[in-house]
Design a protein around this motif. Structure first.
Motif, PDB file in Angstrom:
ATOM      1  N   ARG A  84     -12.338 -11.583   7.836  1.00  0.00           N
ATOM      2  CA  ARG A  84     -11.208 -11.360   8.725  1.00  0.00           C
ATOM      3  C   ARG A  84      -9.939 -11.846   8.050  1.00  0.00           C
ATOM      4  O   ARG A  84      -9.895 -12.951   7.532  1.00  0.00           O
ATOM      5  CB  ARG A  84     -11.425 -12.132  10.022  1.00  0.00           C
ATOM      6  CG  ARG A  84     -10.441 -11.804  11.102  1.00  0.00           C
ATOM      7  CD  ARG A  84     -10.731 -12.571  12.372  1.00  0.00           C
ATOM      8  NE  ARG A  84     -12.099 -12.312  12.803  1.00  0.00           N
ATOM      9  CZ  ARG A  84     -12.716 -12.962  13.770  1.00  0.00           C
ATOM     10  NH1 ARG A  84     -12.097 -13.938  14.401  1.00  0.00           N
ATOM     11  NH2 ARG A  84     -13.939 -12.671  14.107  1.00  0.00           N
ATOM     12  N   ALA A  85      -8.911 -10.978   8.042  1.00  0.00           N
ATOM     13  CA  ALA A  85      -7.630 -11.359   7.440  1.00  0.00           C
ATOM     14  C   ALA A  85      -6.561 -10.365   7.865  1.00  0.00           C
ATOM     15  O   ALA A  85      -6.876  -9.285   8.382  1.00  0.00           O
ATOM     16  CB  ALA A  85      -7.739 -11.380   5.921  1.00  0.00           C
ATOM     17  N   ALA A  86      -5.328 -10.719   7.623  1.00  0.00           N
ATOM     18  CA  ALA A  86      -4.216  -9.816   7.910  1.00  0.00           C
ATOM     19  C   ALA A  86      -4.330  -8.569   7.027  1.00  0.00           C
ATOM     20  O   ALA A  86      -4.908  -8.607   5.937  1.00  0.00           O
ATOM     21  CB  ALA A  86      -2.891 -10.531   7.640  1.00  0.00           C
ATOM     22  N   ALA A  87      -3.777  -7.471   7.500  1.00  0.00           N
ATOM     23  CA  ALA A  87      -3.878  -6.184   6.799  1.00  0.00           C
ATOM     24  C   ALA A  87      -3.335  -6.258   5.380  1.00  0.00           C
ATOM     25  O   ALA A  87      -3.924  -5.680   4.454  1.00  0.00           O
ATOM     26  CB  ALA A  87      -3.159  -5.098   7.592  1.00  0.00           C
ATOM     27  N   ASP A  88      -2.237  -6.991   5.157  1.00  0.00           N
ATOM     28  CA  ASP A  88      -1.674  -7.060   3.807  1.00  0.00           C
ATOM     29  C   ASP A  88      -2.602  -7.791   2.838  1.00  0.00           C
ATOM     30  O   ASP A  88      -2.743  -7.402   1.687  1.00  0.00           O
ATOM     31  CB  ASP A  88      -0.288  -7.697   3.810  1.00  0.00           C
ATOM     32  CG  ASP A  88      -0.284  -9.137   4.297  1.00  0.00           C
ATOM     33  OD1 ASP A  88      -1.018  -9.457   5.243  1.00  0.00           O
ATOM     34  OD2 ASP A  88       0.470  -9.943   3.721  1.00  0.00           O
ATOM     35  N   LEU A  89      -3.286  -8.819   3.307  1.00  0.00           N
ATOM     36  CA  LEU A  89      -4.238  -9.534   2.457  1.00  0.00           C
ATOM     37  C   LEU A  89      -5.450  -8.657   2.154  1.00  0.00           C
ATOM     38  O   LEU A  89      -5.892  -8.581   1.013  1.00  0.00           O
ATOM     39  CB  LEU A  89      -4.681 -10.841   3.106  1.00  0.00           C
ATOM     40  CG  LEU A  89      -5.683 -11.680   2.313  1.00  0.00           C
ATOM     41  CD1 LEU A  89      -5.082 -12.104   0.979  1.00  0.00           C
ATOM     42  CD2 LEU A  89      -6.116 -12.889   3.118  1.00  0.00           C
ATOM     43  N   ARG A  90      -5.967  -7.975   3.157  1.00  0.00           N
ATOM     44  CA  ARG A  90      -7.114  -7.068   2.935  1.00  0.00           C
ATOM     45  C   ARG A  90      -6.760  -5.989   1.935  1.00  0.00           C
ATOM     46  O   ARG A  90      -7.562  -5.640   1.074  1.00  0.00           O
ATOM     47  CB  ARG A  90      -7.566  -6.434   4.252  1.00  0.00           C
ATOM     48  CG  ARG A  90      -8.286  -7.392   5.171  1.00  0.00           C
ATOM     49  CD  ARG A  90      -8.980  -6.658   6.317  1.00  0.00           C
ATOM     50  NE  ARG A  90      -8.165  -5.641   6.942  1.00  0.00           N
ATOM     51  CZ  ARG A  90      -7.441  -5.798   8.027  1.00  0.00           C
ATOM     52  NH1 ARG A  90      -7.417  -6.964   8.634  1.00  0.00           N
ATOM     53  NH2 ARG A  90      -6.742  -4.810   8.524  1.00  0.00           N
ATOM     54  N   ALA A  91      -5.554  -5.441   2.025  1.00  0.00           N
ATOM     55  CA  ALA A  91      -5.133  -4.396   1.094  1.00  0.00           C
ATOM     56  C   ALA A  91      -4.966  -4.939  -0.317  1.00  0.00           C
ATOM     57  O   ALA A  91      -5.249  -4.249  -1.290  1.00  0.00           O
ATOM     58  CB  ALA A  91      -3.824  -3.773   1.576  1.00  0.00           C
ATOM     59  N   ARG A  92      -4.550  -6.175  -0.430  1.00  0.00           N
ATOM     60  CA  ARG A  92      -4.285  -6.765  -1.743  1.00  0.00           C
ATOM     61  C   ARG A  92      -5.557  -7.191  -2.467  1.00  0.00           C
ATOM     62  O   ARG A  92      -5.675  -6.997  -3.676  1.00  0.00           O
ATOM     63  CB  ARG A  92      -3.351  -7.963  -1.572  1.00  0.00           C
ATOM     64  CG  ARG A  92      -2.669  -8.394  -2.829  1.00  0.00           C
ATOM     65  CD  ARG A  92      -1.577  -9.435  -2.598  1.00  0.00           C
ATOM     66  NE  ARG A  92      -2.099 -10.679  -2.044  1.00  0.00           N
ATOM     67  CZ  ARG A  92      -1.751 -11.188  -0.862  1.00  0.00           C
ATOM     68  NH1 ARG A  92      -0.858 -10.601  -0.104  1.00  0.00           N
ATOM     69  NH2 ARG A  92      -2.273 -12.320  -0.441  1.00  0.00           N
ATOM     70  N   ILE A  93      -6.526  -7.770  -1.770  1.00  0.00           N
ATOM     71  CA  ILE A  93      -7.697  -8.294  -2.473  1.00  0.00           C
ATOM     72  C   ILE A  93      -9.004  -7.582  -2.146  1.00  0.00           C
ATOM     73  O   ILE A  93      -9.973  -7.751  -2.858  1.00  0.00           O
ATOM     74  CB  ILE A  93      -7.870  -9.813  -2.255  1.00  0.00           C
ATOM     75  CG1 ILE A  93      -8.256 -10.123  -0.826  1.00  0.00           C
ATOM     76  CG2 ILE A  93      -6.639 -10.559  -2.671  1.00  0.00           C
ATOM     77  CD1 ILE A  93      -8.727 -11.545  -0.636  1.00  0.00           C
ATOM     78  N   GLY A  94      -9.054  -6.808  -1.096  1.00  0.00           N
ATOM     79  CA  GLY A  94     -10.292  -6.115  -0.747  1.00  0.00           C
ATOM     80  C   GLY A  94     -11.288  -7.048  -0.080  1.00  0.00           C
ATOM     81  O   GLY A  94     -11.182  -8.270  -0.158  1.00  0.00           O
ATOM     82  N   ALA A  95     -12.268  -6.465   0.582  1.00  0.00           N
ATOM     83  CA  ALA A  95     -13.237  -7.252   1.337  1.00  0.00           C
ATOM     84  C   ALA A  95     -14.315  -7.872   0.465  1.00  0.00           C
ATOM     85  O   ALA A  95     -14.807  -8.952   0.754  1.00  0.00           O
ATOM     86  CB  ALA A  95     -13.890  -6.378   2.404  1.00  0.00           C
TER      87      ALA A  95
END
Length: 67
Positions: A18-29
């Motif tokens: 779980r993370a903010a959308a910008d973090l998910r986009a930057r590092i991937g799941a």
């Protein structure tokens, strides 16, 4: 970043749940794959899904056939 480096340093991995959308986009799941594993996964995907219609790039961008 820091957590994945620490986990990888002892043979583990870290999955982002779980993370903010910008973090998910930057590092991937998912923890980045080792280069050999990434090549193997891409080759298996190419063999089973040559048209790249099944979840292209869903888990790892490197698994997309055209990557």
């Amino acid at each position: 970043g820091v957590i994945r480096a620490a986990a990888g340093g002892v043979g583990g991995h870290a999955t982002l749940i779980r993370a903010a959308a910008d973090l998910r986009a930057r590092i991937g799941a998912f923890h980045p794959e080792a280069p050999g594993v990434a090549t193997l996964a891409r080759n298996v995907k190419q063999g089973f899904d040559p048209e790249n219609i099944l979840n292209p790039g869903r888990m790892y961008p490197s698994v997309a056939v055209d990557a």
